[in-house]
Design a protein around this motif. Structure first.
Motif, PDB file in Angstrom:
ATOM      1  N   ALA A 139       0.828  -1.206   0.000  1.00 61.46           N
ATOM      2  CA  ALA A 139       0.000   0.000   0.000  1.00 61.46           C
ATOM      3  C   ALA A 139       0.861   1.254   0.000  1.00 61.46           C
ATOM      4  O   ALA A 139       0.538   2.246  -0.678  1.00 61.46           O
ATOM      5  N   ASP A 140       1.983   1.225   0.725  1.00 56.46           N
ATOM      6  CA  ASP A 140       2.885   2.386   0.746  1.00 56.46           C
ATOM      7  C   ASP A 140       3.511   2.619  -0.622  1.00 56.46           C
ATOM      8  O   ASP A 140       3.644   3.767  -1.072  1.00 56.46           O
ATOM      9  N   ARG A 141       3.904   1.528  -1.295  1.00 54.05           N
ATOM     10  CA  ARG A 141       4.490   1.680  -2.642  1.00 54.05           C
ATOM     11  C   ARG A 141       3.465   2.250  -3.621  1.00 54.05           C
ATOM     12  O   ARG A 141       3.784   3.136  -4.426  1.00 54.05           O
ATOM     13  N   GLU A 142       2.248   1.747  -3.565  1.00 54.71           N
ATOM     14  CA  GLU A 142       1.213   2.240  -4.471  1.00 54.71           C
ATOM     15  C   GLU A 142       0.903   3.706  -4.210  1.00 54.71           C
ATOM     16  O   GLU A 142       0.709   4.492  -5.144  1.00 54.71           O
ATOM     17  N   GLU A 143       0.882   4.094  -2.937  1.00 60.04           N
ATOM     18  CA  GLU A 143       0.621   5.490  -2.602  1.00 60.04           C
ATOM     19  C   GLU A 143       1.768   6.383  -3.072  1.00 60.04           C
ATOM     20  O   GLU A 143       1.551   7.487  -3.581  1.00 60.04           O
ATOM     21  N   GLY A 144       3.005   5.899  -2.909  1.00 58.45           N
ATOM     22  CA  GLY A 144       4.152   6.674  -3.385  1.00 58.45           C
ATOM     23  C   GLY A 144       4.130   6.851  -4.895  1.00 58.45           C
ATOM     24  O   GLY A 144       4.427   7.935  -5.408  1.00 58.45           O
TER      25      GLY A 144
ATOM     26  N   ALA B 295       3.187  10.270  -9.622  1.00 56.68           N
ATOM     27  CA  ALA B 295       2.509  10.511 -10.901  1.00 56.68           C
ATOM     28  C   ALA B 295       1.739  11.826 -10.875  1.00 56.68           C
ATOM     29  O   ALA B 295       1.653  12.534 -11.887  1.00 56.68           O
ATOM     30  N   THR B 296       1.193  12.178  -9.726  1.00 58.99           N
ATOM     31  CA  THR B 296       0.460  13.438  -9.617  1.00 58.99           C
ATOM     32  C   THR B 296       1.397  14.632  -9.700  1.00 58.99           C
ATOM     33  O   THR B 296       1.068  15.668 -10.299  1.00 58.99           O
ATOM     34  N   ALA B 297       2.601  14.508  -9.106  1.00 55.31           N
ATOM     35  CA  ALA B 297       3.550  15.622  -9.101  1.00 55.31           C
ATOM     36  C   ALA B 297       4.263  15.795 -10.429  1.00 55.31           C
ATOM     37  O   ALA B 297       4.797  16.870 -10.709  1.00 55.31           O
ATOM     38  N   ARG B 298       4.310  14.782 -11.281  1.00 54.35           N
ATOM     39  CA  ARG B 298       5.014  14.873 -12.562  1.00 54.35           C
ATOM     40  C   ARG B 298       4.264  15.810 -13.505  1.00 54.35           C
ATOM     41  O   ARG B 298       3.060  15.677 -13.703  1.00 54.35           O
ATOM     42  N   PRO B 299       4.979  16.823 -14.139  1.00 57.47           N
ATOM     43  CA  PRO B 299       4.290  17.740 -15.066  1.00 57.47           C
ATOM     44  C   PRO B 299       3.812  17.000 -16.300  1.00 57.47           C
ATOM     45  O   PRO B 299       4.443  16.045 -16.754  1.00 57.47           O
ATOM     46  N   PRO B 300       2.683  17.444 -16.850  1.00 60.49           N
ATOM     47  CA  PRO B 300       2.177  16.757 -18.048  1.00 60.49           C
ATOM     48  C   PRO B 300       3.084  16.984 -19.247  1.00 60.49           C
ATOM     49  O   PRO B 300       3.710  18.032 -19.397  1.00 60.49           O
ATOM     50  N   ALA B 301       3.187  15.999 -20.089  1.00 64.51           N
ATOM     51  CA  ALA B 301       4.025  16.100 -21.284  1.00 64.51           C
ATOM     52  C   ALA B 301       3.415  17.085 -22.273  1.00 64.51           C
ATOM     53  O   ALA B 301       2.201  17.165 -22.442  1.00 64.51           O
TER      54      ALA B 301
END
Length: 202
Positions: A154-159, A164-170
């Motif tokens: 669960a910790d890995r999935e949350e990380g 993915a949320t913090a990565r800027p969109p291409a």
């Protein structure tokens, strides 16, 4: 041998009825699997201060009511297991001990279901209850390991979700227009016919 087993079962039922005023649920035979690598021991469930201040007879009445209403291990703080544990701390009579032994398989099943459904806080609480009921229960190492593995996943999935949320969109590049066809030269015969037609008109 058969009569001895029947007599033993009758004694257990009579002890539960005499102490609880209600029949405890029948325990199911559950074979615990081989324990794996033991994870860190969850902290035991903290005793409810309200139960410590309660007198023995009202506490016993609440325990019997929770048992009749099938509130075996939930909700937290108002279930039969916690009431009977509080009674055992005061006086470990045969009826209280038998009631806790009867409810232990149900706590085990509920723990497995909570971990499988990734209800990790509930799984942690139930492991603490099971530890207080029987700190040497064969299923405890397996349940602790299962909880640890599920927590890590669960910790890995949350990380990964946070990353993915913090990565800027291409950046999206505009579509490339199709290449234009080169102009074809007019054949010589067509040009001669055009010139001849022009002269005739003149």
């Amino acid at each position: 041998m058969r009569w001895a087993m029947v007599a033993g079962a009758c004694v257990l039922v009579m002890a539960l009825v005499g102490c609880n005023g209600a029949r405890a649920p029948v325990a199911q035979d559950i074979t615990a699997s081989e324990p794996g690598a033991e994870a860190a021991l969850p902290e035991p469930v903290t005793e409810n201060p309200a139960l410590e201040r309660m007198q023995t007879q009202p506490l016993r009445v609440r325990a019997e009511a929770a048992l009749r209403e099938q509130r075996l291990h939930s909700p937290a703080g108002d279930n039969a297991v916690e009431y009977y544990l509080a009674l055992r701390e005061r006086k470990a009579d045969a009826g209280v001990t038998a009631a806790l032994a009867e409810m232990q398989p149900y706590v085990l099943i509920a723990t497995e279901q909570a971990i499988a459904q990734q209800q990790l806080d509930e799984g942690h609480r139930l492991i603490g209850l099971l530890t207080r009921m029987d700190s040497h229960a064969p299923a405890l190492p397996r349940l602790r390991e299962s909880l640890r593995v599920t927590q890590e996943r669960a910790d890995r999935e949350e990380g990964a979700r946070i990353a993915a949320t913090a990565r800027p969109p291409a950046a999206v590049s505009p579509p490339t227009p199709p290449p234009s066809e080169p102009s074809r030269p007019v054949p010589l015969r067509t040009r001669q016919m055009t010139i001849s037609g022009t002269r005739s008109i003149a």
